[in-house]
Write an enzyme that holds these catalytic residues in place. Structure first.
Site, PDB file in Angstrom:
ATOM      1  N   HIS A 111       0.812  -1.218   0.000  1.00  0.00           N
ATOM      2  CA  HIS A 111       0.000   0.000   0.000  1.00  0.00           C
ATOM      3  C   HIS A 111       0.842   1.263   0.000  1.00  0.00           C
ATOM      4  CE1 HIS A 111      -2.333  -3.328   1.767  1.00  0.00           C
ATOM      5  NE2 HIS A 111      -3.257  -2.862   0.966  1.00  0.00           N
ATOM      6  N   HIS A 131      -5.083   0.542  -2.787  1.00  0.00           N
ATOM      7  CA  HIS A 131      -6.063   0.458  -3.848  1.00  0.00           C
ATOM      8  C   HIS A 131      -5.964   1.695  -4.733  1.00  0.00           C
ATOM      9  CE1 HIS A 131      -8.371   2.602  -0.703  1.00  0.00           C
ATOM     10  NE2 HIS A 131      -9.209   2.986  -1.642  1.00  0.00           N
ATOM     11  N   GLY A 165     -10.672  -1.534  -7.424  1.00  0.00           N
ATOM     12  CA  GLY A 165     -11.575  -0.773  -8.270  1.00  0.00           C
ATOM     13  C   GLY A 165     -11.272  -0.866  -9.756  1.00  0.00           C
ATOM     14  N   MET A 185     -11.532  -8.483  -8.788  1.00  0.00           N
ATOM     15  CA  MET A 185     -12.314  -9.372  -7.948  1.00  0.00           C
ATOM     16  C   MET A 185     -13.786  -9.354  -8.338  1.00  0.00           C
ATOM     17  SD  MET A 185     -12.982  -9.149  -3.818  1.00  0.00           S
ATOM     18  CE  MET A 185     -11.349  -9.593  -3.301  1.00  0.00           C
ATOM     19  N   SER A 186     -14.428  -8.201  -8.204  1.00  0.00           N
ATOM     20  CA  SER A 186     -15.886  -8.122  -8.357  1.00  0.00           C
ATOM     21  C   SER A 186     -16.373  -8.654  -9.695  1.00  0.00           C
ATOM     22  CB  SER A 186     -16.360  -6.683  -8.173  1.00  0.00           C
ATOM     23  OG  SER A 186     -16.030  -6.237  -6.888  1.00  0.00           O
TER      24      SER A 186
END
Length: 194
Positions: A111, A131, A165, A185-186
């Site tokens: 990060h 992210h 995202g 992922m989503s």
């Protein structure tokens, strides 16, 4: 909808809680899309539960010839003979050198630029940096942006994958800022037409 015809390397990160139907059926579908690899990230499971699930996912990945990377539990990877693990940086820090030698590839989530440099020094073969964009996984936490991604990419010699995202509309921006690919992922975990 995920654009797979493009040449952008994509890593699938799992989250069975996002899958509306059968998780293993979804894994088989995703593996058929031939992502670069699948990271089985189901960190709410105990190691015993994780091993049971990983065994089934590993069978699918082998049939579909997609590399499986186990997450969080290096011991599970050793039990199942999986040669690749992806670890949060604190776990990578605490992994003894002799255990690191059990794996052909270790990835880490980072990060900051400093964390990326540290992960590389600790033996990570690649990092997932995020992210980058706003994501439901980090609700209310401001994204770090593509400038952050570029800084990470310029600070290490190992491949950097953009995380957080990522969608069809912004994945090209990740590549333009030095990423070796993207983690998604989503989109991978949502129900597709079978």
């Amino acid at each position: 909808m995920i654009t797979f015809m493009c040449k952008i390397p994509q890593i699938c990160i799992t989250n069975r809680h996002l899958v509306k139907g059968d998780f293993l059926k979804q894994i088989r579908y995703v593996a058929g899309l031939q992502p670069e690899k699948i990271i089985l990230r189901e960190k709410d499971l105990s190691q015993e539960e994780y091993v049971k699930l990983a065994e089934k996912v590993l069978e699918i990945c082998r049939q579909m010839q997609v590399p499986l990377v186990l997450h969080y539990y290096p011991e599970a990877a050793k039990i199942l003979g999986v040669q690749a693990v992806h670890l949060p940086l604190p776990l990578l820090r605490s992994l003894p050198v002799q255990q690191k030698r059990c794996f052909e590839q270790i990835g880490a989530s980072v990060h900051s630029v400093e964390e990326a440099i540290e992960a590389e020094k600790l033996g990570a073969a690649y990092v997932a940096a995020g992210h980058v964009f706003a994501t439901d996984c980090k609700k209310g936490v401001p994204p770090r942006g593509t400038g952050f991604l570029r800084q990470v990419c310029e600070s290490v010699k190992i491949p950097v994958y953009a995380l957080g995202g990522i969608c069809d509309e912004n994945q090209r921006a990740c590549m333009d800022n030095g990423a070796a690919g993207v983690c998604r992922m989503s989109d991978f975990m949502r129900r597709f037409e079978h």
